[in-house]
Scaffold this motif. Structure first.
Motif, PDB file in Angstrom:
ATOM      1  N   ASP A 115       7.260  38.581 -39.440  1.00 11.71           N
ATOM      2  CA  ASP A 115       7.726  38.949 -40.139  1.00 11.71           C
ATOM      3  C   ASP A 115       7.074  38.075 -41.525  1.00 11.71           C
ATOM      4  OD1 ASP A 115       8.268  35.728 -39.946  1.00 11.71           O
ATOM      5  OD2 ASP A 115       9.579  36.333 -39.085  1.00 11.71           O
ATOM      6  N   ASP A 116       8.206  37.693 -43.048  1.00 11.52           N
ATOM      7  CA  ASP A 116       7.321  36.761 -43.635  1.00 11.52           C
ATOM      8  C   ASP A 116       6.400  35.775 -43.905  1.00 11.52           C
ATOM      9  OD1 ASP A 116       7.190  39.244 -45.687  1.00 11.52           O
ATOM     10  OD2 ASP A 116       8.692  38.819 -46.278  1.00 11.52           O
ATOM     11  N   SER A 117       7.494  34.975 -42.503  1.00 10.22           N
ATOM     12  CA  SER A 117       6.907  33.246 -42.109  1.00 10.22           C
ATOM     13  C   SER A 117       6.008  33.800 -41.246  1.00 10.22           C
ATOM     14  CB  SER A 117       8.400  32.805 -42.015  1.00 10.22           C
ATOM     15  OG  SER A 117       8.166  31.493 -40.875  1.00 10.22           O
ATOM     16  N   ASP A 118       5.475  34.583 -40.732  1.00 10.53           N
ATOM     17  CA  ASP A 118       4.532  34.501 -39.393  1.00 10.53           C
ATOM     18  C   ASP A 118       3.764  35.592 -40.377  1.00 10.53           C
ATOM     19  OD1 ASP A 118       6.283  34.315 -37.410  1.00 10.53           O
ATOM     20  OD2 ASP A 118       6.502  36.333 -37.242  1.00 10.53           O
ATOM     21  N   LEU A 119       2.993  36.133 -41.601  1.00  9.59           N
ATOM     22  CA  LEU A 119       2.557  36.413 -42.465  1.00  9.59           C
ATOM     23  C   LEU A 119       2.127  35.311 -43.136  1.00  9.59           C
ATOM     24  CD1 LEU A 119       3.856  40.203 -43.102  1.00  9.59           C
ATOM     25  CD2 LEU A 119       1.593  39.266 -41.705  1.00  9.59           C
ATOM     26  N   GLU A 120       2.540  34.845 -43.322  1.00  5.03           N
ATOM     27  CA  GLU A 120       2.115  33.467 -44.376  1.00  5.03           C
ATOM     28  C   GLU A 120       1.183  32.280 -43.513  1.00  5.03           C
ATOM     29  OE1 GLU A 120       4.503  29.987 -46.431  1.00  5.03           O
ATOM     30  OE2 GLU A 120       5.108  31.501 -46.575  1.00  5.03           O
ATOM     31  N   LYS A 121       1.615  32.112 -42.233  1.00  4.60           N
ATOM     32  CA  LYS A 121       1.259  31.205 -41.398  1.00  4.60           C
ATOM     33  C   LYS A 121      -0.190  32.312 -40.515  1.00  4.60           C
ATOM     34  CE  LYS A 121       5.201  29.480 -39.354  1.00  4.60           C
ATOM     35  NZ  LYS A 121       6.415  30.016 -39.080  1.00  4.60           N
ATOM     36  N   VAL A 122      -0.014  33.343 -41.197  1.00  4.66           N
ATOM     37  CA  VAL A 122      -1.762  33.528 -40.307  1.00  4.66           C
ATOM     38  C   VAL A 122      -2.092  34.411 -41.259  1.00  4.66           C
ATOM     39  CG1 VAL A 122      -2.363  35.939 -39.762  1.00  4.66           C
ATOM     40  CG2 VAL A 122      -0.675  35.365 -38.218  1.00  4.66           C
ATOM     41  N   GLN A 123      -1.648  34.245 -42.037  1.00  2.00           N
ATOM     42  CA  GLN A 123      -3.250  34.428 -43.958  1.00  2.00           C
ATOM     43  C   GLN A 123      -2.920  33.276 -44.152  1.00  2.00           C
ATOM     44  OE1 GLN A 123      -3.900  37.162 -44.743  1.00  2.00           O
ATOM     45  NE2 GLN A 123      -2.373  38.723 -43.724  1.00  2.00           N
ATOM     46  N   ALA A 124      -2.896  32.041 -43.797  1.00  2.00           N
ATOM     47  CA  ALA A 124      -3.689  30.936 -44.410  1.00  2.00           C
ATOM     48  C   ALA A 124      -4.887  30.718 -42.991  1.00  2.00           C
ATOM     49  CB  ALA A 124      -2.848  29.683 -43.638  1.00  2.00           C
ATOM     50  N   LYS A 125      -5.173  30.895 -42.145  1.00  2.00           N
ATOM     51  CA  LYS A 125      -6.319  31.440 -41.454  1.00  2.00           C
ATOM     52  C   LYS A 125      -7.602  31.860 -42.420  1.00  2.00           C
ATOM     53  CE  LYS A 125      -4.022  29.461 -38.320  1.00  2.00           C
ATOM     54  NZ  LYS A 125      -2.973  28.446 -39.105  1.00  2.00           N
ATOM     55  N   ARG A 126      -8.144  31.466 -42.295  1.00  2.00           N
ATOM     56  CA  ARG A 126      -9.459  32.055 -43.265  1.00  2.00           C
ATOM     57  C   ARG A 126     -10.997  33.080 -42.976  1.00  2.00           C
ATOM     58  NH1 ARG A 126     -13.668  26.746 -45.099  1.00  2.00           N
ATOM     59  NH2 ARG A 126     -13.841  26.679 -42.924  1.00  2.00           N
ATOM     60  N   ARG A 127     -10.993  33.084 -42.151  1.00  2.00           N
ATOM     61  CA  ARG A 127     -11.291  33.968 -41.177  1.00  2.00           C
ATOM     62  C   ARG A 127     -10.570  35.446 -40.116  1.00  2.00           C
ATOM     63  NH1 ARG A 127     -15.447  30.145 -40.255  1.00  2.00           N
ATOM     64  NH2 ARG A 127     -17.003  30.453 -42.698  1.00  2.00           N
ATOM     65  N   ALA A 128     -10.596  36.952 -40.151  1.00  2.00           N
ATOM     66  CA  ALA A 128     -10.940  37.623 -40.124  1.00  2.00           C
ATOM     67  C   ALA A 128      -9.808  37.540 -38.327  1.00  2.00           C
ATOM     68  CB  ALA A 128     -10.921  39.257 -39.935  1.00  2.00           C
ATOM     69  N   HIS A 129     -11.060  36.858 -37.817  1.00  2.00           N
ATOM     70  CA  HIS A 129     -11.234  36.818 -36.416  1.00  2.00           C
ATOM     71  C   HIS A 129      -9.861  35.481 -35.567  1.00  2.00           C
ATOM     72  CE1 HIS A 129     -14.464  33.808 -37.425  1.00  2.00           C
ATOM     73  NE2 HIS A 129     -14.025  32.779 -37.298  1.00  2.00           N
ATOM     74  N   ASN A 130     -10.027  34.627 -37.325  1.00  2.00           N
ATOM     75  CA  ASN A 130      -8.794  33.842 -37.065  1.00  2.00           C
ATOM     76  C   ASN A 130      -7.835  33.682 -36.978  1.00  2.00           C
ATOM     77  OD1 ASN A 130     -11.312  31.845 -38.061  1.00  2.00           O
ATOM     78  ND2 ASN A 130     -11.010  31.365 -36.516  1.00  2.00           N
ATOM     79  N   ARG A 131      -7.118  34.869 -38.186  1.00  2.00           N
ATOM     80  CA  ARG A 131      -6.627  35.187 -38.589  1.00  2.00           C
ATOM     81  C   ARG A 131      -5.654  36.178 -37.117  1.00  2.00           C
ATOM     82  NH1 ARG A 131      -8.672  36.106 -43.294  1.00  2.00           N
ATOM     83  NH2 ARG A 131      -9.334  37.797 -42.816  1.00  2.00           N
ATOM     84  N   LEU A 132      -6.214  37.148 -36.859  1.00  2.00           N
ATOM     85  CA  LEU A 132      -5.935  38.102 -35.740  1.00  2.00           C
ATOM     86  C   LEU A 132      -5.920  36.615 -34.003  1.00  2.00           C
ATOM     87  CD1 LEU A 132      -5.688  40.802 -34.598  1.00  2.00           C
ATOM     88  CD2 LEU A 132      -7.923  40.914 -34.441  1.00  2.00           C
ATOM     89  N   GLY A 133      -6.913  36.054 -33.687  1.00  2.00           N
ATOM     90  CA  GLY A 133      -6.210  35.671 -33.148  1.00  2.00           C
ATOM     91  C   GLY A 133      -5.097  34.665 -32.298  1.00  2.00           C
ATOM     92  N   PHE A 134      -4.456  34.163 -34.116  1.00  2.00           N
ATOM     93  CA  PHE A 134      -3.534  33.242 -33.996  1.00  2.00           C
ATOM     94  C   PHE A 134      -2.630  34.235 -34.000  1.00  2.00           C
ATOM     95  CE2 PHE A 134      -0.180  31.047 -36.668  1.00  2.00           C
ATOM     96  CZ  PHE A 134      -0.677  30.327 -36.118  1.00  2.00           C
ATOM     97  N   ALA A 135      -2.908  35.792 -34.377  1.00  2.00           N
ATOM     98  CA  ALA A 135      -1.410  35.890 -34.282  1.00  2.00           C
ATOM     99  C   ALA A 135      -1.627  36.828 -32.756  1.00  2.00           C
ATOM    100  CB  ALA A 135      -2.056  37.863 -35.218  1.00  2.00           C
ATOM    101  N   VAL A 136      -2.874  37.172 -32.307  1.00  2.00           N
ATOM    102  CA  VAL A 136      -2.160  37.472 -30.927  1.00  2.00           C
ATOM    103  C   VAL A 136      -1.878  35.890 -30.021  1.00  2.00           C
ATOM    104  CG1 VAL A 136      -3.969  37.179 -28.494  1.00  2.00           C
ATOM    105  CG2 VAL A 136      -4.525  39.076 -30.622  1.00  2.00           C
ATOM    106  N   GLN A 137      -2.158  34.957 -30.313  1.00  2.00           N
ATOM    107  CA  GLN A 137      -1.705  33.932 -29.627  1.00  2.00           C
ATOM    108  C   GLN A 137      -0.047  33.807 -30.094  1.00  2.00           C
ATOM    109  OE1 GLN A 137      -2.360  32.607 -26.996  1.00  2.00           O
ATOM    110  NE2 GLN A 137      -4.257  31.392 -26.990  1.00  2.00           N
ATOM    111  N   LEU A 138       0.197  34.131 -31.469  1.00  2.00           N
ATOM    112  CA  LEU A 138       1.915  34.238 -31.768  1.00  2.00           C
ATOM    113  C   LEU A 138       2.710  34.879 -31.198  1.00  2.00           C
ATOM    114  CD1 LEU A 138       3.710  32.980 -34.146  1.00  2.00           C
ATOM    115  CD2 LEU A 138       3.489  34.689 -35.684  1.00  2.00           C
ATOM    116  N   THR A 139       2.444  36.027 -31.024  1.00  2.00           N
ATOM    117  CA  THR A 139       2.733  37.237 -30.265  1.00  2.00           C
ATOM    118  C   THR A 139       2.947  37.580 -29.332  1.00  2.00           C
ATOM    119  OG1 THR A 139       0.945  38.922 -30.874  1.00  2.00           O
ATOM    120  CG2 THR A 139       2.767  39.176 -32.576  1.00  2.00           C
ATOM    121  N   SER A 140       1.663  37.073 -28.205  1.00  6.77           N
ATOM    122  CA  SER A 140       1.652  36.490 -26.657  1.00  6.77           C
ATOM    123  C   SER A 140       2.675  35.880 -26.403  1.00  6.77           C
ATOM    124  CB  SER A 140       0.394  36.001 -26.776  1.00  6.77           C
ATOM    125  OG  SER A 140      -0.951  37.559 -26.782  1.00  6.77           O
ATOM    126  N   VAL A 141       2.915  34.761 -26.816  1.00  2.00           N
ATOM    127  CA  VAL A 141       3.522  33.510 -26.493  1.00  2.00           C
ATOM    128  C   VAL A 141       5.309  34.062 -26.435  1.00  2.00           C
ATOM    129  CG1 VAL A 141       4.350  32.019 -28.925  1.00  2.00           C
ATOM    130  CG2 VAL A 141       4.138  31.067 -26.753  1.00  2.00           C
TER     131      VAL A 141
END
Length: 124
Positions: free
Chosen positions: A33-59
């Motif tokens: 959602d918008d809140s998740d995307l805001e947190k994910v997009q705060a990460k600088r690199r693609a691998h950080n954004r994707l990794g953060f999203a993986v952990q967020l959705t895995s939990v």
């Protein structure tokens, strides 16, 4: 006193992806959602954004963080990469074997105490 009530197979499958999730499961647990995307997009690199999203959705899906986010099914990484506009979902898997550190292409090594490197998948 601890009681073992799970077989070895059950323990291995507990809170882990057991195969690829269905499209419905991806849409339910991996939607950002918008809140998740805001947190994910705060990460600088693609691998950080994707990794953060993986952990967020895995939990959300498993009820815990993945000990090694590189073990996420390819379908999950691809779904999230598409949602985040990341062309190559394999950035989540491009780390040195088992270390969680980026693969180095130069011969330099870090000085002791100079700070660590961020894992490519799972954290920033």
């Amino acid at each position: 006193m601890a009681v073992e009530f799970l077989s070895d197979q059950q323990a291995a499958q507990y809170a882990a992806f057991n195969g690829a999730p269905s499209r419905a499961e991806l849409e339910r647990y991996s939607f950002l959602d918008d809140s998740d995307l805001e947190k994910v997009q705060a990460k600088r690199r693609a691998h950080n954004r994707l990794g953060f999203a993986v952990q967020l959705t895995s939990v959300r899906c498993l009820g815990r963080f993945m000990p090694d986010p590189r073990q996420v099914p390819a379908e999950v990484a691809e779904y999230l990469a598409e949602h985040l506009g990341i062309a190559d979902a394999s950035v989540c898997r491009s780390t040195a074997s088992g270390t969680g550190r980026p693969v180095r292409t130069t011969g330099r090594s870090r000085r002791p105490g100079a700070g660590g490197t961020s894992p490519r998948c799972g954290t920033s």
